[in-house]
Enzyme design. Structure first.
Site, PDB file in Angstrom:
ATOM      1  N   ASP A  87       1.302  -1.505   0.181  1.00 50.52           N
ATOM      2  CA  ASP A  87       0.047   0.215   0.026  1.00 50.52           C
ATOM      3  C   ASP A  87       0.559   1.511   0.158  1.00 50.52           C
ATOM      4  OD1 ASP A  87      -3.126   0.317   1.044  1.00 50.52           O
ATOM      5  OD2 ASP A  87      -1.959   2.147   1.089  1.00 50.52           O
ATOM      6  N   ILE A  88       0.076   2.449  -0.934  1.00 48.59           N
ATOM      7  CA  ILE A  88       1.297   3.004  -0.430  1.00 48.59           C
ATOM      8  C   ILE A  88       1.521   4.718   0.192  1.00 48.59           C
ATOM      9  CG2 ILE A  88      -0.428   5.572  -1.724  1.00 48.59           C
ATOM     10  CD1 ILE A  88       3.630   4.336  -3.216  1.00 48.59           C
ATOM     11  N   ASN A 128     -12.611  -3.628   2.549  1.00 47.83           N
ATOM     12  CA  ASN A 128     -14.204  -3.096   2.197  1.00 47.83           C
ATOM     13  C   ASN A 128     -15.001  -2.813   1.372  1.00 47.83           C
ATOM     14  OD1 ASN A 128     -12.469  -1.687   4.971  1.00 47.83           O
ATOM     15  ND2 ASN A 128     -11.221  -0.307   3.678  1.00 47.83           N
ATOM     16  N   GLN A 153     -14.232   2.438   1.498  1.00 43.75           N
ATOM     17  CA  GLN A 153     -13.786   2.064  -0.041  1.00 43.75           C
ATOM     18  C   GLN A 153     -13.606   3.081  -0.694  1.00 43.75           C
ATOM     19  OE1 GLN A 153     -15.706  -0.774  -2.246  1.00 43.75           O
ATOM     20  NE2 GLN A 153     -14.061  -1.289  -3.577  1.00 43.75           N
ATOM     21  N   HIS A 209     -10.204  -5.270  -3.056  1.00 45.69           N
ATOM     22  CA  HIS A 209      -9.016  -5.841  -2.115  1.00 45.69           C
ATOM     23  C   HIS A 209      -9.199  -5.983  -0.727  1.00 45.69           C
ATOM     24  CE1 HIS A 209      -9.898  -1.012  -2.640  1.00 45.69           C
ATOM     25  NE2 HIS A 209      -8.961  -1.230  -1.601  1.00 45.69           N
ATOM     26  N   PHE A 210      -7.438  -6.857  -0.546  1.00 45.09           N
ATOM     27  CA  PHE A 210      -7.687  -6.778   0.584  1.00 45.09           C
ATOM     28  C   PHE A 210      -6.768  -6.285   0.838  1.00 45.09           C
ATOM     29  CE2 PHE A 210     -10.775 -10.531   1.865  1.00 45.09           C
ATOM     30  CZ  PHE A 210     -11.471 -10.427   0.498  1.00 45.09           C
ATOM     31  N   HIS A 211      -6.422  -5.444   2.226  1.00 44.46           N
ATOM     32  CA  HIS A 211      -5.475  -4.959   3.598  1.00 44.46           C
ATOM     33  C   HIS A 211      -5.501  -5.555   4.328  1.00 44.46           C
ATOM     34  CE1 HIS A 211      -6.635  -0.717   2.003  1.00 44.46           C
ATOM     35  NE2 HIS A 211      -7.502  -0.912   2.388  1.00 44.46           N
TER      36      HIS A 211
HETATM   37  P1  AMP Z   1     -10.107   1.087   0.318  1.00 43.51           P
HETATM   38  O1  AMP Z   1     -10.665   2.240   1.511  1.00 43.51           O
HETATM   39  O2  AMP Z   1      -9.978   0.047   1.262  1.00 43.51           O
HETATM   40  O3  AMP Z   1     -10.489   1.117  -1.009  1.00 43.51           O
HETATM   41  O4  AMP Z   1      -8.107   0.995   0.472  1.00 43.51           O
HETATM   42  C1  AMP Z   1      -7.180   1.844  -0.881  1.00 43.51           C
HETATM   43  C2  AMP Z   1      -5.968   1.875  -0.783  1.00 43.51           C
HETATM   44  O5  AMP Z   1      -5.051   2.105  -1.780  1.00 43.51           O
HETATM   45  C3  AMP Z   1      -5.538   3.222  -0.024  1.00 43.51           C
HETATM   46  O6  AMP Z   1      -5.573   2.552   1.631  1.00 43.51           O
HETATM   47  C4  AMP Z   1      -4.652   3.524  -0.741  1.00 43.51           C
HETATM   48  O7  AMP Z   1      -3.346   4.344   0.347  1.00 43.51           O
HETATM   49  C5  AMP Z   1      -3.966   2.281  -1.534  1.00 43.51           C
HETATM   50  N1  AMP Z   1      -3.596   2.727  -2.743  1.00 43.51           N
HETATM   51  C6  AMP Z   1      -4.489   3.326  -3.795  1.00 43.51           C
HETATM   52  N2  AMP Z   1      -3.719   3.728  -5.342  1.00 43.51           N
HETATM   53  C7  AMP Z   1      -2.185   3.229  -4.395  1.00 43.51           C
HETATM   54  C8  AMP Z   1      -1.765   2.426  -5.310  1.00 43.51           C
HETATM   55  N3  AMP Z   1      -1.364   3.991  -7.017  1.00 43.51           N
HETATM   56  N4  AMP Z   1      -0.793   1.892  -4.670  1.00 43.51           N
HETATM   57  C9  AMP Z   1      -0.964   1.540  -3.760  1.00 43.51           C
HETATM   58  N5  AMP Z   1      -1.410   0.968  -2.703  1.00 43.51           N
HETATM   59  C10 AMP Z   1      -2.554   2.660  -3.569  1.00 43.51           C
END
Ligand code: AMP
Ligand code: ZN
Length: 171
Positions: A50-51, A105, A110, A116-118
């Protein structure tokens, strides 16, 4: 992720790197149009850091099919995602910590509309309650989680590369 973290997620700031892309950032990563610190890749799944990590090693496990909701994901992708989750959980528990949070989420909280799974490794140490004093005490569990959430910072190049190597080496 507990409910107060999901509430926070609804209003969270958007990392700069997403805003310049009109289309789904995860589809762009899958298509190699956007860089990512890749941890695992098969023909159906990709996992990358995650970025904006909540904690070091925060990894996203993503099916290679654009689908917004987990409830709509075709079962062959669900199986592939499940297998990747378990492989990466195994690598994290052997290399970093046995405690971790895994969350997906759907709609609420979300930000990226691609399933995506964290996978978020837990902090290594938490001070035991007995060492806390009223004036100089450790944060309680709720405060610790909230402060971690607000401390999220964009992953830098060296940290990302090292962490992805570390997880990959234990797969
Ligand atoms: P969510 O709120 O569950 O949709 O989480 C989306 C996640 O994607 C967040 O934790 C962001 O930091 C992550 N994210 C968004 N863009 C990127 C990217 N280009 N590379 C890696 N992680 C990302
Ligand atoms: Zn997508």
């Amino acid at each position: 992720m507990t409910s107060f973290m999901i509430d926070e997620a609804v209003n969270k700031r958007t990392p700069l790197k997403w805003t310049s892309y009109d289309t789904c950032p995860f589809c762009n990563i899958i298509a190699n149009k956007l860089p990512a610190f890749r941890v695992l890749e098969t023909d159906m799944v990709i996992a990358f850091l995650d970025i904006l990590p909540i904690r070091p090693g925060h990894t996203l496990v993503v099916p290679k099919m654009h689908c917004s909701n987990l409830s709509d994901l075709p079962s062959d992708y669900s199986r592939a995602v499940g297998e990747a989750l378990s492989t990466i959980a195994n690598a994290i528990t052997r290399g970093m910590t046995i405690n971790l949070n895994v969350v997906c989420n759907q709609g609420y909280g979300q930000a990226v509309p691609h399933v995506h799974f964290h996978m978020v490794p837990a902090p290594r140490t938490v001070e035991p309650p007995s060492t806390q004093s009223p004036t100089n005490r450790s944060m309680n569990h709720h405060e610790m989680v909230m402060s971690e959430y607000h401390r999220r910072e964009e992953l830098d190049e060296d940290t990302g590369r090292n962490m992805a190597d570390r997880i990959r080496s234990r797969l």
